[in-house]
Each structure stands twice: as structure tokens, then as C-alpha cells.
Design an enzyme around this catalytic site. Structure first.
Site: not given
Ligand code: GFB
Length: 318
Positions: A113-115, A142, A146, A185
Site C-alpha cells: 500500500s502507498s501508506c 496497517y 504491510k 475509504h
Molecule cells: O480514503 P481515506 O480513508 O484514506 O481518506 P487515507 C482519504 C482522505 O479523505 C482523508 C478524507 O484526508 C480523509 O480525511 N475524507 C473526507 C474522508 N471525507 C471522508 C469520509 O467520509 N470518509 C473517509 N474515509 N475519508 C488510507 C489508510 O488512508 O489509505 C489505509 O488509512 C490505506 O491504510 C488507504 O492505506 C489506501 O488515504 O487517509
């Protein structure tokens, strides 16, 4: 870079995690490859159970393995279910990679994952920036799991000469995503939220965080195509990033999803919710040199994802 072609046709190919968004896309993409597809249902084999995994590999002897099984979720799931994210993902990686070695798999692809890259690594993120600085705290469990999987692949290559490879997908979306209101996500979350607001006539939708973080989004069928390309042609200890090479702010992204869904109301920001890492854009130059580039533009991908959401929502309400 050593290149050993791996023929898929006629081989027993195991897609671990075939019910997930990524595994299902791999299964779709493998259909024209004439493989003998192997899958296991979660109720049948728990990939965290070492004995069950070893017995299944002994009986099934896959020749090629895609490790697409993982406990996944968005920023809130990662930050809340921290123990599950580290335990499940370490156990799955350890069991499947070791079993592939013990039972003679010819090739294995581990999806990271990119994280796994440091929170403040220079952008775009190059493969060699892994372990060069502290991780983003919201998804550290996570990311550590990974990284453990990636290091297993590297170690089995180095010690046993195994043809195991690591690929690092960026943020993914598409058919089969998880639309949980809290744990999904961002793509699935916003598709659902804007759709429900439009359907019920609500004039305000809340987006988490400040809207300023930047993310790169890849349509899952593009990811699957890249994985098949690399499985066939790539063999090296170096990680390979898989992304589009383009990113967008969460605020711009929210406006795009609203437009695709047809939501015309207000968008507000809940800054009590975490932003996560400020920017996560992959350097895809290695992938480009290996002969692959993404083909689904973001707006088209979001349209396709919204259509799938509508189909999936219909099925669950029937
Ligand atoms: O997709 P996301 O949860 O993953 O969130 P990450 C991306 C961005 O979207 C963050 C914003 O800046 C969130 O604050 N966001 C805005 C929201 N509204 C929402 C919402 O309603 N739901 C969610 N979920 N986000 C993940 C990692 O990070 O990336 C995982 O936690 C994984 O481990 C994945 O690697 C690819 O990009 O922040």
C-alpha cells in the site's frame, strides 16, 4: 533488473482475497488468461489460521499466488481497529507467503500500500523512500503489517531465490468497494453520502477533515491489469508503485463526486475528523519503464464506480 517471464496460461493461480474489491478485480482480469483459478471462501479457510492455510496449500499446490487478502478500510477503520489491522494483516502475510515457499509456488505477488511510505517523504513517493522516516499515525498498524509482508518477500527472494515480488498500489476505488458509512475509504464514503443526500433532498453534505489533503486514486480494474502485467514480466527485489501519477485535493475530489452523482447542495467540512497524511502521490516512473500506464480517467472511473454502487445498493435492497 532481472526479468523472468512467468506464463499464466494453464497454471494453478491462487487469488487470496477474491471476495474483496482488489481480489475480485484480479479474478475478472484473469478470465481471458486461461488459468486454473483457485480461491478459498473465508468461511472455509481463515487465512489467519496457519494450519488451515498450510493444509490447503499442500492439497492445492498453486503455482502462482496473488496476496490480495487483507483487512482494509479507510482512515477511521485504520485508526480505530488498530489491533485487528496489525494482527490480521501480519498473520495473513506470514501464513500465505511462507506457505507459498513451503509448497513450491513458482511466483508470488504481494500487494502492499502507498501508506508504507513515511508521512513526510518527498513527493512523488519513490519506492526507495520506504523506512526512511516516521509513518502516518492513523494507519501505522496497517503500514507496519504491510512492511512486514514486503520484508518477507525480500527475505525469501534473498535466502531461497524465490520469485516473489512486491507491488504498492495507491488509493483504490471501484466495483465491490465497501460502503460502510464510518469505516469505508473516502471514495465509497462520498459516493454514498452524496447519493443519499440527493435521494432524500438534504441540502448539506459533510466531508471529513479540512479538504486540503491530496490523494491519488486508481480504478481497481486498472490496478488488476497492472498486476497481471507485472506478474507475467517482472522479477526483482525492488518494489513497484502502481498509480496514475496524478493527485487531487479532497475538496476538489468531493466536488467531482457531487457532480457525477448529481448532488447540487452545500459541502461542509468537519475538521474534528482526521486529515491523515497531507499528500500521498506515487512516483510511477518505474512502472512506466516496465511498460504500463493507467487508462481510466478519474471522472470516468467515478462514473463507473457510481453505477456499480447503484447496482450493489439495488441488490442489497431486493
Ligand atoms: O480514503 P481515506 O480513508 O484514506 O481518506 P487515507 C482519504 C482522505 O479523505 C482523508 C478524507 O484526508 C480523509 O480525511 N475524507 C473526507 C474522508 N471525507 C471522508 C469520509 O467520509 N470518509 C473517509 N474515509 N475519508 C488510507 C489508510 O488512508 O489509505 C489505509 O488509512 C490505506 O491504510 C488507504 O492505506 C489506501 O488515504 O487517509
Amino acid at each position: 533488473m532481472a526479468e523472468t517471464p512467468f506464463e499464466l496460461a494453464g497454471k494453478r493461480i491462487f487469488v487470496a482475497g477474491h471476495r474483496g474489491m482488489v481480489g475480485a478485480a484480479l479474478v475478472r482480469r484473469l478470465a481471458p488468461e486461461n488459468v486454473k483459478l483457485l480461491t478459498v471462501a473465508r468461511g472455509e479457510i481463515d487465512l489467519r489460521d496457519q494450519g488451515a492455510v498450510f493444509r490447503w496449500f499442500d492439497e492445492s499446490r498453486p503455482q502462482g499466488v496473488f496476496v490480495a487478502a487483507a483487512k482494509v478500510g479507510g482512515i477511521a477503520a485504520n485508526n480505530t481497529l488498530r489491533a485487528e489491522f496489525i494482527y490480521d494483516n501480519i498473520a495473513i502475510a506470514a501464513n500465505v507467503i511462507h506457505a507459498a515457499h513451503l509448497y513450491g509456488a513458482e511466483k508470488l505477488m504481494f500487494l502492499g500500500s502507498s501508506c508504507i511510505y513515511p508521512r513526510l517523504a518527498s513527493q512523488p513517493l519513490r519506492e526507495n523512500s520506504m523506512l526512511s522516516g516516521p509513518l502516518e499515525p492513523t494507519n501505522e498498524p496497517y503500514a507496519i503489517a504491510k512492511i512486514a509482508g514486503i520484508k518477507m518477500v525480500e527475505a525469501y527472494r534473498a535466502q531461497y531465490g524465490a520469485d516473489f515480488i512486491n507491488v504498492m498500489p495507491t488509493n483504490l476505488y471501484g466495483p465491490g468497494d465497501n460502503y460502510h458509512p464510518e469505516y469505508s475509504h473516502v471514495v465509497a464514503a462520498l459516493i454514498r453520502r452524496f447519493h443519499e443526500a440527493k435521494a432524500s433532498g438534504v441540502g448539506k453534505v459533510v466531508v471529513w477533515g479540512t479538504g486540503t489533503p491530496r490523494r491519488e486514486f486508481l480504478y481497481v480494474d486498472d490496478l488488476a491489469d497492472a498486476c497481471i502485467h507485472l506478474m507475467k514480466t517482472y522479477s526483482s527485489e525492488e518494489l513497484v508503485n502502481i498509480g496514475t501519477g496524478q493527485d487531487i485535493t479532497i475538496a476538489e475530489f468531493a466536488r467531482l463526486v457531487a457532480a457525477v452523482v448529481g448532488y447540487t447542495g452545500e459541502i461542509s467540512y468537519d475538521v474534528s475528523r482526521p486529515d491523515g497524511t497531507p499528500r500521498k502521490l506515487l512516483d510511477v516512473s518505474r512502472l512506466a519503464k516496465l511498460g504500463w500506464g493507467a487508462t481510466t480517467p478519474l471522472e470516468e472511473g467515478i462514473k463507473l464506480a457510481y453505477q456499480s454502487f447503484l447496482g450493489e445498493a439495488k441488490r442489497t435492497s431486493e
